[in-house]
Design a protein around this motif. Structure first.
Motif, mmCIF file in Angstrom:
data_model
loop_
_atom_site.group_PDB
_atom_site.id
_atom_site.type_symbol
_atom_site.label_atom_id
_atom_site.label_comp_id
_atom_site.label_asym_id
_atom_site.label_seq_id
_atom_site.Cartn_x
_atom_site.Cartn_y
_atom_site.Cartn_z
ATOM 1 N N ILE A 42 47.593 12.174 44.901
ATOM 2 C CA ILE A 42 47.634 13.636 44.819
ATOM 3 C C ILE A 42 46.378 14.146 44.123
ATOM 4 C CG2 ILE A 42 48.826 15.569 43.694
ATOM 5 C CD1 ILE A 42 51.468 14.043 44.332
ATOM 6 N N MET A 43 45.991 13.492 43.032
ATOM 7 C CA MET A 43 44.764 13.901 42.319
ATOM 8 C C MET A 43 43.553 13.834 43.250
ATOM 9 S SD MET A 43 45.012 14.726 39.006
ATOM 10 C CE MET A 43 43.377 14.394 38.418
ATOM 11 N N SER A 44 43.469 12.790 44.057
ATOM 12 C CA SER A 44 42.307 12.624 44.936
ATOM 13 C C SER A 44 42.305 13.613 46.097
ATOM 14 C CB SER A 44 42.231 11.197 45.472
ATOM 15 O OG SER A 44 43.282 10.945 46.380
ATOM 16 N N GLU A 45 43.475 14.107 46.495
ATOM 17 C CA GLU A 45 43.555 15.025 47.632
ATOM 18 C C GLU A 45 43.803 16.470 47.221
ATOM 19 O OE1 GLU A 45 45.436 13.851 51.164
ATOM 20 O OE2 GLU A 45 45.211 11.719 50.776
ATOM 21 N N TRP A 46 43.758 16.760 45.921
ATOM 22 C CA TRP A 46 44.039 18.114 45.452
ATOM 23 C C TRP A 46 42.968 19.074 45.960
ATOM 24 C CZ3 TRP A 46 48.423 19.740 43.357
ATOM 25 C CH2 TRP A 46 48.482 21.052 42.885
ATOM 26 N N PRO A 47 43.351 20.201 46.565
ATOM 27 C CA PRO A 47 42.361 21.161 47.080
ATOM 28 C C PRO A 47 41.572 21.822 45.944
ATOM 29 C CG PRO A 47 44.603 21.955 47.451
ATOM 30 C CD PRO A 47 44.724 20.606 46.837
ATOM 31 N N GLN A 48 40.259 21.852 46.090
ATOM 32 C CA GLN A 48 39.397 22.406 45.048
ATOM 33 C C GLN A 48 39.471 23.928 44.964
ATOM 34 O OE1 GLN A 48 37.850 20.433 42.771
ATOM 35 N NE2 GLN A 48 39.076 18.885 43.828
ATOM 36 N N ASP A 49 39.989 24.576 46.003
ATOM 37 C CA ASP A 49 40.041 26.042 45.992
ATOM 38 C C ASP A 49 41.289 26.592 45.287
ATOM 39 O OD1 ASP A 49 41.849 25.185 47.920
ATOM 40 O OD2 ASP A 49 41.341 26.759 49.343
#
Length: 124
Positions: free
Chosen positions: A44-51
């Protein structure tokens, strides 16, 4: 000789959809029941959306809920109970619960006011 009917095999994996607080789906995948909650949080941390206005800073900031029950760190998926509809997908709510000092700091600025209460609103 008596004929035996084959016993259904217990489910060895789950298809899980991870939904974030704004209602958007983060990702969906098939996971073996031996998958640890920690490894899911890392993904989840690696795929968390930056926006997103709320960003987890570590896996400790992430809480996972299914059917109002937390998925506990230190356990595997197989050690939790899931409401499974045959052929269905399990939905897990991803909650970011920032440490108290970060929540206070975010609420005190002109940033999005939801930052401080995201976890509170979703946990009620």
């Amino acid at each position: 000789m008596a004929e035996t009917t084959p016993q259904p095999q217990p489910q060895q994996q789950l298809e899980i959809r991870f939904r974030i607080y704004c209602g958007a789906d983060l990702f969906q995948g098939i996971f073996p029941l031996s998958t640890t909650i920690e490894s899911i949080k890392e993904r989840i941390m690696s795929e968390w959306p930056q926006d997103q206005s709320v960003q987890p800073t570590s896996v400790d900031d992430i809480r996972l809920m299914h059917a109002e029950n937390p998925l506990v760190s230190g356990r595997t998926l197989g050690e939790h109970r899931f409401l499974i509809i045959p052929g269905g997908v399990v939905t897990v709510l991803v909650i970011v619960q920032l440490p108290p000092e970060l929540r206070r700091r975010a609420v005190g600025t002109n940033q999005d006011s939801r930052i401080g209460c995201t976890a509170c609103c979703n946990l009620l």
